[in-house]
Motif scaffolding. Structure first.
Motif, PDB file in Angstrom:
ATOM      1  N   LEU A 198       0.712  -1.086  -0.092  1.00 33.17           N
ATOM      2  CA  LEU A 198      -0.156  -0.040   0.104  1.00 33.17           C
ATOM      3  C   LEU A 198       0.968   1.275   0.082  1.00 33.17           C
ATOM      4  CD1 LEU A 198      -2.784   0.931   0.090  1.00 33.17           C
ATOM      5  CD2 LEU A 198      -2.781   0.994   2.516  1.00 33.17           C
ATOM      6  N   LEU A 199       1.859   1.216   0.786  1.00 34.10           N
ATOM      7  CA  LEU A 199       3.045   2.393   0.853  1.00 34.10           C
ATOM      8  C   LEU A 199       3.442   2.617  -0.471  1.00 34.10           C
ATOM      9  CD1 LEU A 199       4.470   4.414   2.504  1.00 34.10           C
ATOM     10  CD2 LEU A 199       5.821   2.949   2.974  1.00 34.10           C
ATOM     11  N   PHE A 200       3.986   1.568  -1.367  1.00 37.35           N
ATOM     12  CA  PHE A 200       4.637   1.650  -2.379  1.00 37.35           C
ATOM     13  C   PHE A 200       3.526   2.177  -3.519  1.00 37.35           C
ATOM     14  CE2 PHE A 200       4.690  -0.596  -6.686  1.00 37.35           C
ATOM     15  CZ  PHE A 200       6.102  -0.032  -6.918  1.00 37.35           C
ATOM     16  N   VAL A 201       2.395   1.633  -3.544  1.00 39.04           N
ATOM     17  CA  VAL A 201       1.352   2.440  -4.451  1.00 39.04           C
ATOM     18  C   VAL A 201       1.266   3.731  -4.114  1.00 39.04           C
ATOM     19  CG1 VAL A 201      -1.183   2.287  -5.100  1.00 39.04           C
ATOM     20  CG2 VAL A 201       0.246   0.033  -4.554  1.00 39.04           C
ATOM     21  N   CYS A 202       0.923   4.218  -3.030  1.00 40.22           N
ATOM     22  CA  CYS A 202       0.953   5.610  -2.711  1.00 40.22           C
ATOM     23  C   CYS A 202       2.106   6.368  -3.084  1.00 40.22           C
ATOM     24  CB  CYS A 202       0.660   5.738  -0.898  1.00 40.22           C
ATOM     25  SG  CYS A 202      -1.008   5.113  -0.411  1.00 40.22           S
ATOM     26  N   VAL A 203       3.253   5.968  -2.759  1.00 39.38           N
ATOM     27  CA  VAL A 203       4.487   6.666  -3.137  1.00 39.38           C
ATOM     28  C   VAL A 203       4.778   6.717  -4.843  1.00 39.38           C
ATOM     29  CG1 VAL A 203       6.804   6.697  -3.114  1.00 39.38           C
ATOM     30  CG2 VAL A 203       5.629   6.415  -1.024  1.00 39.38           C
ATOM     31  N   PHE A 204       4.492   5.520  -5.326  1.00 38.11           N
ATOM     32  CA  PHE A 204       4.479   5.526  -6.947  1.00 38.11           C
ATOM     33  C   PHE A 204       3.724   6.297  -7.424  1.00 38.11           C
ATOM     34  CE2 PHE A 204       4.050   2.870 -10.798  1.00 38.11           C
ATOM     35  CZ  PHE A 204       5.438   2.951 -11.104  1.00 38.11           C
ATOM     36  N   ALA A 205       2.247   6.680  -6.679  1.00 39.94           N
ATOM     37  CA  ALA A 205       1.242   7.459  -7.412  1.00 39.94           C
ATOM     38  C   ALA A 205       2.020   8.998  -7.518  1.00 39.94           C
ATOM     39  CB  ALA A 205       0.165   7.395  -6.784  1.00 39.94           C
ATOM     40  N   GLU A 206       2.879   9.414  -6.691  1.00 42.56           N
ATOM     41  CA  GLU A 206       3.262  10.545  -6.970  1.00 42.56           C
ATOM     42  C   GLU A 206       4.404  11.061  -8.123  1.00 42.56           C
ATOM     43  OE1 GLU A 206       2.132  13.164  -4.901  1.00 42.56           O
ATOM     44  OE2 GLU A 206       0.734  11.547  -3.964  1.00 42.56           O
ATOM     45  N   LYS A 207       4.262  10.051  -8.693  1.00 41.26           N
ATOM     46  CA  LYS A 207       5.391  10.415 -10.091  1.00 41.26           C
ATOM     47  C   LYS A 207       4.586  11.008 -11.040  1.00 41.26           C
ATOM     48  CE  LYS A 207       8.429   8.362 -13.563  1.00 41.26           C
ATOM     49  NZ  LYS A 207       8.802   6.895 -14.069  1.00 41.26           N
ATOM     50  N   ASN A 208       5.134  11.937 -11.756  1.00 42.09           N
ATOM     51  CA  ASN A 208       4.469  12.725 -13.033  1.00 42.09           C
ATOM     52  C   ASN A 208       5.498  12.499 -14.248  1.00 42.09           C
ATOM     53  OD1 ASN A 208       1.966  13.587 -11.617  1.00 42.09           O
ATOM     54  ND2 ASN A 208       3.136  15.568 -11.345  1.00 42.09           N
ATOM     55  N   THR A 209       4.906  12.220 -15.339  1.00 45.62           N
ATOM     56  CA  THR A 209       5.756  12.146 -16.552  1.00 45.62           C
ATOM     57  C   THR A 209       5.308  13.157 -17.572  1.00 45.62           C
ATOM     58  OG1 THR A 209       6.243   9.875 -16.138  1.00 45.62           O
ATOM     59  CG2 THR A 209       6.541  10.737 -18.237  1.00 45.62           C
ATOM     60  N   ALA A 210       6.320  13.766 -18.427  1.00 46.14           N
ATOM     61  CA  ALA A 210       5.674  14.867 -19.041  1.00 46.14           C
ATOM     62  C   ALA A 210       6.644  14.716 -20.390  1.00 46.14           C
ATOM     63  CB  ALA A 210       6.049  16.254 -18.642  1.00 46.14           C
ATOM     64  N   GLU A 211       6.174  15.209 -21.492  1.00 49.78           N
ATOM     65  CA  GLU A 211       7.101  15.218 -22.843  1.00 49.78           C
ATOM     66  C   GLU A 211       7.667  16.542 -22.873  1.00 49.78           C
ATOM     67  OE1 GLU A 211       6.533  14.945 -27.534  1.00 49.78           O
ATOM     68  OE2 GLU A 211       4.929  14.181 -26.242  1.00 49.78           O
ATOM     69  N   ILE A 230      14.213  18.003 -20.395  1.00 52.38           N
ATOM     70  CA  ILE A 230      14.993  16.668 -19.587  1.00 52.38           C
ATOM     71  C   ILE A 230      15.607  17.517 -18.306  1.00 52.38           C
ATOM     72  CG2 ILE A 230      16.807  14.925 -19.860  1.00 52.38           C
ATOM     73  CD1 ILE A 230      15.966  14.664 -22.714  1.00 52.38           C
ATOM     74  N   ASN A 231      16.344  18.354 -18.376  1.00 50.62           N
ATOM     75  CA  ASN A 231      16.909  19.095 -17.165  1.00 50.62           C
ATOM     76  C   ASN A 231      15.708  19.398 -16.121  1.00 50.62           C
ATOM     77  OD1 ASN A 231      19.197  19.169 -18.382  1.00 50.62           O
ATOM     78  ND2 ASN A 231      19.113  20.989 -19.336  1.00 50.62           N
ATOM     79  N   PRO A 244      11.919  12.732 -23.770  1.00 55.67           N
ATOM     80  CA  PRO A 244      12.577  13.734 -24.976  1.00 55.67           C
ATOM     81  C   PRO A 244      11.238  13.671 -25.865  1.00 55.67           C
ATOM     82  CG  PRO A 244      14.015  11.435 -24.642  1.00 55.67           C
ATOM     83  CD  PRO A 244      12.926  11.501 -23.624  1.00 55.67           C
ATOM     84  N   PRO A 245      11.333  14.827 -26.565  1.00 53.38           N
ATOM     85  CA  PRO A 245      10.192  15.054 -27.576  1.00 53.38           C
ATOM     86  C   PRO A 245       9.677  13.880 -28.415  1.00 53.38           C
ATOM     87  CG  PRO A 245      11.998  16.666 -27.873  1.00 53.38           C
ATOM     88  CD  PRO A 245      12.526  15.477 -26.967  1.00 53.38           C
ATOM     89  N   GLY A 246       8.589  13.734 -28.619  1.00 52.12           N
ATOM     90  CA  GLY A 246       7.898  12.708 -29.388  1.00 52.12           C
ATOM     91  C   GLY A 246       8.129  11.315 -28.951  1.00 52.12           C
ATOM     92  N   SER A 247       8.605  11.220 -27.647  1.00 52.43           N
ATOM     93  CA  SER A 247       8.851   9.619 -27.289  1.00 52.43           C
ATOM     94  C   SER A 247       7.422   9.610 -26.609  1.00 52.43           C
ATOM     95  CB  SER A 247       9.953   9.538 -26.383  1.00 52.43           C
ATOM     96  OG  SER A 247      10.076  10.100 -25.293  1.00 52.43           O
ATOM     97  N   VAL A 248       7.176   8.100 -26.401  1.00 45.71           N
ATOM     98  CA  VAL A 248       6.106   7.738 -25.462  1.00 45.71           C
ATOM     99  C   VAL A 248       6.766   7.061 -24.227  1.00 45.71           C
ATOM    100  CG1 VAL A 248       3.738   6.546 -25.225  1.00 45.71           C
ATOM    101  CG2 VAL A 248       4.255   8.069 -27.061  1.00 45.71           C
TER     102      VAL A 248
END
Length: 166
Positions: free
Chosen positions: A13-26, A99-100, A135-139
């Motif tokens: 449960l702790l892993f799921v909660c912490v893991f949910a705080e990750k954001n990914t952007a292009e 990326i920086n 990086p741009p264009g990557s998924v």
């Protein structure tokens, strides 16, 4: 339920909660890092990254934005989602990410103490968010997989806890 199973469920449960705080952007896009203050009378908002050595991503105090202590790479690229900070919304908009910009962001909010007109240190709120910029264009294949995986783990943990009588 045994203590070992109980410990495993809590760890998952702790892993799921912490893991949910990750954001990914292009790269090249805008991203919003969400944070909500516990106290709606806001005196100071500090968005920072620990690796930037005492400079801020965004600093709001005394009713205005303080750019003197802002890291140069964030000047003219950040804003609050709601400048009036209604309902304690102090979410950060980061424009034209690169990326920086990948790293851990911390949001600290201190409520205003009306009687002394100073920041109330006991009313701190803290949000910690990890941002990964692709990086741009990557998924990001990881993000495609993690959302359903996170849901499956969350539902499994709740099912185990429910069946176990918690």
């Amino acid at each position: 339920m045994t203590a070992m199973t109980e410990s495993l469920c809590c760890t998952l449960l702790l892993f799921v909660c912490v893991f949910a705080e990750k954001n990914t952007a292009e790269s090249g896009k805008n991203v919003t890092l969400t944070c909500r203050a516990l106290n709606t009378i806001i005196g100071v908002v500090e968005w920072s990254r620990p690796d930037l050595n005492q400079t801020y991503v965004l600093l709001y105090r005394d009713g205005h934005f303080d750019s003197a202590n802002q890291h140069s790479s964030f000047k003219n690229r950040v804003d609050l989602q709601d400048r009036q900070m209604k309902d304690g919304d102090v979410s950060l908009i980061l424009k034209n990410v690169t990326i920086n910009d990948t790293g851990t962001y911390e949001c600290r909010v201190r409520g205003e103490n009306k009687s002394k007109n100073k920041a109330n240190l006991s009313g701190d709120s803290i949000c910690i968010i990890y941002l990964s910029v692709d990086p741009p264009g990557s998924v990001s294949m990881g993000e495609k997989i993690t959302a359903p995986f996170r849901l499956i783990i969350t539902l499994s943990v709740f099912a185990v806890l429910h069946v176990g009588g918690f």
